[in-house]
Design an enzyme around this catalytic site. Structure first.
Site, short mmCIF file in Angstrom:
data_model
loop_
_atom_site.label_atom_id
_atom_site.label_comp_id
_atom_site.label_asym_id
_atom_site.label_seq_id
_atom_site.Cartn_x
_atom_site.Cartn_y
_atom_site.Cartn_z
N GLU A 92 0.82 -1.20 0.00
CA GLU A 92 0.00 0.00 0.00
C GLU A 92 0.86 1.26 0.00
OE1 GLU A 92 -2.21 -0.29 3.58
OE2 GLU A 92 -2.97 -2.30 3.12
N CYS A 105 2.76 8.23 1.85
CA CYS A 105 3.30 7.25 2.77
C CYS A 105 3.56 5.97 1.99
CB CYS A 105 2.30 7.00 3.90
SG CYS A 105 2.88 5.84 5.16
N CYS A 112 5.95 -7.72 7.64
CA CYS A 112 6.96 -7.17 8.54
C CYS A 112 7.33 -8.22 9.58
CB CYS A 112 6.41 -5.92 9.24
SG CYS A 112 7.61 -5.05 10.26
N CYS A 116 4.62 -5.82 15.83
CA CYS A 116 4.09 -4.90 16.83
C CYS A 116 2.61 -5.19 17.06
CB CYS A 116 4.28 -3.45 16.39
SG CYS A 116 6.02 -2.98 16.23
N CYS A 119 -0.17 -3.24 14.99
CA CYS A 119 0.05 -3.05 13.56
C CYS A 119 -0.49 -4.21 12.74
CB CYS A 119 1.55 -2.88 13.28
SG CYS A 119 1.94 -2.66 11.54
N HIS A 287 -5.77 3.66 15.13
CA HIS A 287 -6.78 3.12 14.23
C HIS A 287 -6.97 1.64 14.58
CE1 HIS A 287 -5.84 6.36 10.96
NE2 HIS A 287 -6.72 6.77 11.86
N CYS A 330 -2.30 0.67 8.44
CA CYS A 330 -1.38 0.08 7.46
C CYS A 330 -1.60 -1.43 7.39
CB CYS A 330 0.06 0.36 7.86
SG CYS A 330 0.58 2.04 7.54
#
Length: 344
Positions: A92, A105, A112, A116, A119, A287, A330
């Site tokens: 994205e 962004c 990843c 986290c 996330c 979010h 994200c």
């Protein structure tokens, strides 16, 4: 046979290409100008190269740009674009217009490794690093490309975990042969990986943002497992060795979670942690993502938190929340797209 993309190559790499094809050395700068200044989509458009040289280049190479495959538009003008980077693999990029600024962004990895808690990208697990071509393509193929004023590497992935390709991208963005941007238009966001942080600071003049989220190492490790390998206190100690007062800005990102890290106890500890560091703190609304029991703090709490930090010498802002109606967090759009394709 698939061809090699030229987009994302540094001048040195382009010089190697033209040398291997028997083209004159100056052709590398000509190709760079077509790619990064004129932003052509095909080698045929590189009209100051001879026809024979264009044909030789086309036999092995292509420009390598690819338009986004999907987009979601927010009522606030934010647009989340989806780029294909492999078979059923997507990343994205988020375009954020704001008065006289327009920020993109961009992502640096598919998934990843950092995992986290807050996330969505981390929930995907790690698939692969993006190449400089795939990172730069998010900028180059953006419909609003010519309106951009700023780029932040804050999308999917940990940029310092893919540092070679990220640094190549930053070189192209800031070099005279490339986009010619000031490094002050670019920010890299990281949790602060030891192996890449020092190298990034020494090899790039771009702004740096460190994901902090808690000043207490024990709690930060629950939110961000990478804390166990390189603690926030070590990160701050390392950053104190560098001068961030002139060429670049140092920021700390702090997502404010309700009843988790939003009381003045945390603000006081932040003041202690960041004492003597020339920096700012950006407070960020959370979010929500599926399967995570964290909630965002209300604006009154965030304002009180901000005012305490600022009054105690830590300049602090509250980042405006954007795009909440379009899979704001994200990784949510790419996760959704891959899920759709897996059903088909």
């Amino acid at each position: 046979m698939s061809k090699y993309p030229l987009l994302g190559m540094t001048l040195a790499e382009l010089q190697s290409v033209v040398k291997s094809l028997g083209m004159p050395r100056f052709a590398a700068k000509q190709i760079a100008a077509w790619l990064y200044d004129k932003k052509v989509s095909s080698i045929d458009e590189m009209t100051n190269l001879s026809l024979n040289n264009r044909e030789a280049l086309k036999a092995e190479y292509e420009v390598g740009g690819e338009a986004p495959v999907d987009a979601m538009c927010s009522v606030d003008g934010t647009i989340k674009y989806l780029y294909r980077v492999g078979e059923n693999i997507f990343v994205e990029a988020v375009y954020i217009p704001d008065d006289d600024r327009a920020t993109l962004c961009v992502s640096s990895q598919v998934g990843c490794k950092m995992n986290c808690k807050f996330c969505m990208t981390g929930k995907q697990g790690f698939t692969t690093n993006l190449t400089a071509n795939q990172i730069l393509n998010q900028i180059n193929s953006l419909p609003e490309r010519d309106k951009l004023t700023n780029v932040v590497l804050m999308g999917m992935g940990e940029p310092l975990d893919n540092l070679d390709e990220v640094l190549k991208t930053l070189e192209i963005l800031t070099s005279s042969y490339g986009y010619g941007w000031s490094p002050k238009r670019i920010t890299l966001s990281s949790i602060g990986l030891r192996k890449g942080l020092q190298r990034f600071i020494e090899e790039s003049d771009c702004h740096l943002a460190i994901s902090l989220h808690s000043p207490f190492p024990s709690q930060r490790s629950e939110l961000m497992p990478a804390e166990r390998a390189f603690s926030i206190t070590e990160i701050v100690d390392l950053l104190k060795n560098y001068d961030f007062s002139k060429q670049r800005r140092l920021s700390f990102e702090y997502i404010v979670f309700r009843d988790v890290n939003d009381s003045l106890i945390y603000a006081k500890e932040l003041v202690k942690l960041l004492r003597g560091v020339d920096c700012r703190v950006n407070l960020i609304r959370f979010h929500a993502i599926p399967g995570v029991d964290l909630k965002g703090a209300d604006m009154e709490t965030m304002t009180t938190f901000r005012d305490y930090l600022t009054s105690h010498g830590v300049f602090t802002t509250i980042r405006a929340s954007r795009g909440e109606d379009i899979f704001a967090a994200c990784g949510m759009l790419s996760t959704s797209k891959q899920g759709e394709n897996n059903k088909n």
